[in-house]
Each structure stands twice: as structure tokens, then as C-alpha cells.
Design a protein around this motif. Structure first.
Motif, PDB file in Angstrom:
ATOM      1  N   ASP A 115       9.550   1.677 -21.357  1.00  0.00           N
ATOM      2  CA  ASP A 115      10.398   1.944 -20.172  1.00  0.00           C
ATOM      3  C   ASP A 115      10.303   0.565 -19.271  1.00  0.00           C
ATOM      4  N   THR A 116      11.296   0.556 -18.259  1.00  0.00           N
ATOM      5  CA  THR A 116      11.044  -0.137 -17.236  1.00  0.00           C
ATOM      6  C   THR A 116      10.779   0.393 -15.809  1.00  0.00           C
ATOM      7  N   VAL A 117       9.691   0.131 -15.320  1.00  0.00           N
ATOM      8  CA  VAL A 117       9.496   0.723 -13.946  1.00  0.00           C
ATOM      9  C   VAL A 117       9.867   0.019 -12.869  1.00  0.00           C
ATOM     10  N   THR A 118      10.570   0.805 -11.748  1.00  0.00           N
ATOM     11  CA  THR A 118      10.659   0.179 -10.739  1.00  0.00           C
ATOM     12  C   THR A 118       9.727   0.813  -9.571  1.00  0.00           C
ATOM     13  N   VAL A 119       9.590   0.094  -8.469  1.00  0.00           N
ATOM     14  CA  VAL A 119       8.865   0.551  -7.280  1.00  0.00           C
ATOM     15  C   VAL A 119       9.471   0.149  -6.089  1.00  0.00           C
ATOM     16  N   ASP A 120       9.784   1.535  -5.056  1.00  0.00           N
ATOM     17  CA  ASP A 120      10.285   1.138  -3.877  1.00  0.00           C
ATOM     18  C   ASP A 120       8.977   1.304  -3.103  1.00  0.00           C
ATOM     19  N   ALA A 121       9.159   0.404  -1.901  1.00  0.00           N
ATOM     20  CA  ALA A 121       7.891   0.471  -1.068  1.00  0.00           C
ATOM     21  C   ALA A 121       8.558   0.561   0.529  1.00  0.00           C
ATOM     22  N   GLU A 122       7.941   1.463   1.129  1.00  0.00           N
ATOM     23  CA  GLU A 122       8.494   1.498   2.578  1.00  0.00           C
ATOM     24  C   GLU A 122       7.285   2.183   3.452  1.00  0.00           C
ATOM     25  N   LEU A 123       7.389   1.720   4.524  1.00  0.00           N
ATOM     26  CA  LEU A 123       6.388   2.033   5.709  1.00  0.00           C
ATOM     27  C   LEU A 123       6.367   3.616   5.993  1.00  0.00           C
ATOM     28  N   ASP A 124       5.211   4.254   5.505  1.00  0.00           N
ATOM     29  CA  ASP A 124       5.110   5.509   5.805  1.00  0.00           C
ATOM     30  C   ASP A 124       4.567   6.074   7.212  1.00  0.00           C
ATOM     31  N   ARG A 125       3.767   5.329   7.709  1.00  0.00           N
ATOM     32  CA  ARG A 125       2.791   5.667   8.926  1.00  0.00           C
ATOM     33  C   ARG A 125       2.434   4.300   9.342  1.00  0.00           C
ATOM     34  N   MET A 126       2.370   4.045  10.753  1.00  0.00           N
ATOM     35  CA  MET A 126       1.824   2.897  11.428  1.00  0.00           C
ATOM     36  C   MET A 126       0.728   3.514  12.430  1.00  0.00           C
ATOM     37  N   GLY A 127      -0.299   2.936  12.330  1.00  0.00           N
ATOM     38  CA  GLY A 127      -1.359   3.416  13.492  1.00  0.00           C
ATOM     39  C   GLY A 127      -1.653   1.823  14.067  1.00  0.00           C
ATOM     40  N   LEU A 178     -15.423  -4.141  10.747  1.00  0.00           N
ATOM     41  CA  LEU A 178     -14.819  -3.164  11.645  1.00  0.00           C
ATOM     42  C   LEU A 178     -13.395  -3.215  11.946  1.00  0.00           C
ATOM     43  N   PRO A 179     -12.754  -2.063  12.002  1.00  0.00           N
ATOM     44  CA  PRO A 179     -11.322  -1.953  12.275  1.00  0.00           C
ATOM     45  C   PRO A 179     -10.817  -2.570  13.442  1.00  0.00           C
ATOM     46  N   ILE A 180      -9.858  -3.386  13.338  1.00  0.00           N
ATOM     47  CA  ILE A 180      -9.091  -3.993  14.598  1.00  0.00           C
ATOM     48  C   ILE A 180      -7.541  -3.768  14.626  1.00  0.00           C
ATOM     49  N   PRO A 181      -7.117  -3.857  15.778  1.00  0.00           N
ATOM     50  CA  PRO A 181      -5.641  -3.509  15.942  1.00  0.00           C
ATOM     51  C   PRO A 181      -5.095  -4.632  15.237  1.00  0.00           C
ATOM     52  N   TRP A 182      -3.797  -4.391  14.243  1.00  0.00           N
ATOM     53  CA  TRP A 182      -2.880  -5.143  13.872  1.00  0.00           C
ATOM     54  C   TRP A 182      -2.260  -6.079  14.960  1.00  0.00           C
ATOM     55  N   PRO A 183      -2.124  -7.140  14.808  1.00  0.00           N
ATOM     56  CA  PRO A 183      -1.364  -8.178  15.825  1.00  0.00           C
ATOM     57  C   PRO A 183      -0.017  -7.753  15.974  1.00  0.00           C
ATOM     58  N   GLU A 184       0.509  -7.752  17.218  1.00  0.00           N
ATOM     59  CA  GLU A 184       1.897  -7.430  17.628  1.00  0.00           C
ATOM     60  C   GLU A 184       2.939  -7.981  16.470  1.00  0.00           C
ATOM     61  N   HIS A 185       2.895  -9.384  16.211  1.00  0.00           N
ATOM     62  CA  HIS A 185       3.874 -10.132  15.435  1.00  0.00           C
ATOM     63  C   HIS A 185       3.849  -9.177  13.823  1.00  0.00           C
ATOM     64  N   VAL A 186       2.668  -8.756  13.327  1.00  0.00           N
ATOM     65  CA  VAL A 186       2.696  -8.110  12.147  1.00  0.00           C
ATOM     66  C   VAL A 186       3.175  -6.671  12.396  1.00  0.00           C
ATOM     67  N   ARG A 187       2.702  -6.121  13.247  1.00  0.00           N
ATOM     68  CA  ARG A 187       3.450  -4.535  13.666  1.00  0.00           C
ATOM     69  C   ARG A 187       4.953  -4.776  13.743  1.00  0.00           C
ATOM     70  N   ALA A 188       5.450  -5.924  14.390  1.00  0.00           N
ATOM     71  CA  ALA A 188       6.683  -5.778  14.399  1.00  0.00           C
ATOM     72  C   ALA A 188       7.525  -6.127  13.138  1.00  0.00           C
ATOM     73  N   LEU A 189       6.831  -7.124  12.279  1.00  0.00           N
ATOM     74  CA  LEU A 189       7.252  -7.404  10.825  1.00  0.00           C
ATOM     75  C   LEU A 189       7.484  -6.051  10.232  1.00  0.00           C
ATOM     76  N   LEU A 190       6.210  -5.149  10.089  1.00  0.00           N
ATOM     77  CA  LEU A 190       6.099  -3.787   9.338  1.00  0.00           C
ATOM     78  C   LEU A 190       7.057  -2.766   9.811  1.00  0.00           C
ATOM     79  N   GLN A 191       7.126  -2.802  11.184  1.00  0.00           N
ATOM     80  CA  GLN A 191       8.315  -1.676  11.832  1.00  0.00           C
ATOM     81  C   GLN A 191       9.741  -1.904  11.691  1.00  0.00           C
ATOM     82  N   GLY A 192      10.006  -3.267  11.246  1.00  0.00           N
ATOM     83  CA  GLY A 192      11.332  -3.691  11.009  1.00  0.00           C
ATOM     84  C   GLY A 192      12.055  -3.671  12.413  1.00  0.00           C
TER      85      GLY A 192
END
Length: 125
Positions: free
Chosen positions: A68-80, A111-125
Motif C-alpha cells: 500500500d501507499t499511505v498518506t497522512v493529513d496533518a492539521e492543528l487540532d488544539r492550541m494551548g 518546565l512548560p513555557i508559552p509558545w512564542p507569538e511568531h510560532v503560534r501565528a504560524l501554527l494557527q495560520g
């Protein structure tokens, strides 16, 4: 944003009956996430952040098989604030084989830290 990654199922990924071992769905999901990050304009290994997988779940529906050939679709499900979850749908043609949800967390000094705003903006499109 949705990004597709695909590859043929290799013999080494299968049992003697030609059915893919479960762990390979996680490998394919990771490959798709790397492609997704790159498509967003920020290659996964070059985010400048220490990021870890907090959790990964697999919801199996049907088997991928050798040949078989597998394909994978990726999309943001949740942003915290310090984590986000990507939903990854593994398919053979139109048939869904598995849905993987992977949660990534940004960390500093362990320890967890907030994602930088430029990364958040890219992830959220």
C-alpha cells in the motif's frame, strides 16, 4: 492548514502476514509533522525551541498492508499556551487506517513555557 505526507509501506514495517505493526503509524505521524512544520515555514528541527511530545494516541480503524501507499493529513487540532495538538489521519486511498493525535509542549529547563507569538501565528495560520 492541512499538509499531506506519503510513502509506500515497506516490508520491514509489516508482520509475516503483511500487516503494518502499530508503532509505524507513530513514525509516519512524526514524518508528517516534520513536513507540516516545513510547509508552515519553520522546519521542525529549527524552531529554536526545546519541544517534547507530551502525549500521543492512536485510534486504529483498518490495517495498512505491504504494497500500500499511505498518506497522512496533518492539521492543528488544539492550541494551548504551552502545548498544541496535531491530528494526523493515516489513509490508504480514501480508507482511513488510523488517526493519531500528538500533543507537543514547549519547555525550558524541563518546565512548560508559552509558545512564542511568531510560532503560534504560524501554527494557527
Amino acid at each position: 492548514m492541512r499538509e499531506v505526507w506519503s510513502a509506500p509501506v515497506r516490508f520491514a514495517e509489516c508482520d509475516q502476514g503483511g500487516v503494518v505493526f502499530n508503532g509505524h503509524y507513530l513514525t509516519w505521524a512524526h514524518e508528517a509533522v516534520e513536513a507540516w512544520w516545513t510547509a508552515l515555514g519553520l522546519p521542525f528541527a529549527h524552531t529554536g525551541l526545546d519541544q517534547r511530545i507530551k502525549a500521543a494516541t492512536l485510534e486504529w480503524r483498518s490495517s495498512a498492508r505491504w504494497g500500500d501507499t499511505v498518506t497522512v493529513d496533518a492539521e492543528l487540532d488544539r492550541m494551548g499556551s504551552s502545548s498544541f495538538t496535531v491530528a494526523l489521519t493515516v489513509r490508504v486511498g480514501e480508507r482511513v487506517c488510523c488517526v493519531v493525535r500528538t500533543t507537543y509542549v514547549a519547555v525550558a529547563d524541563g518546565l512548560p513555557i508559552p509558545w512564542p507569538e511568531h510560532v503560534r501565528a504560524l501554527l494557527q495560520g
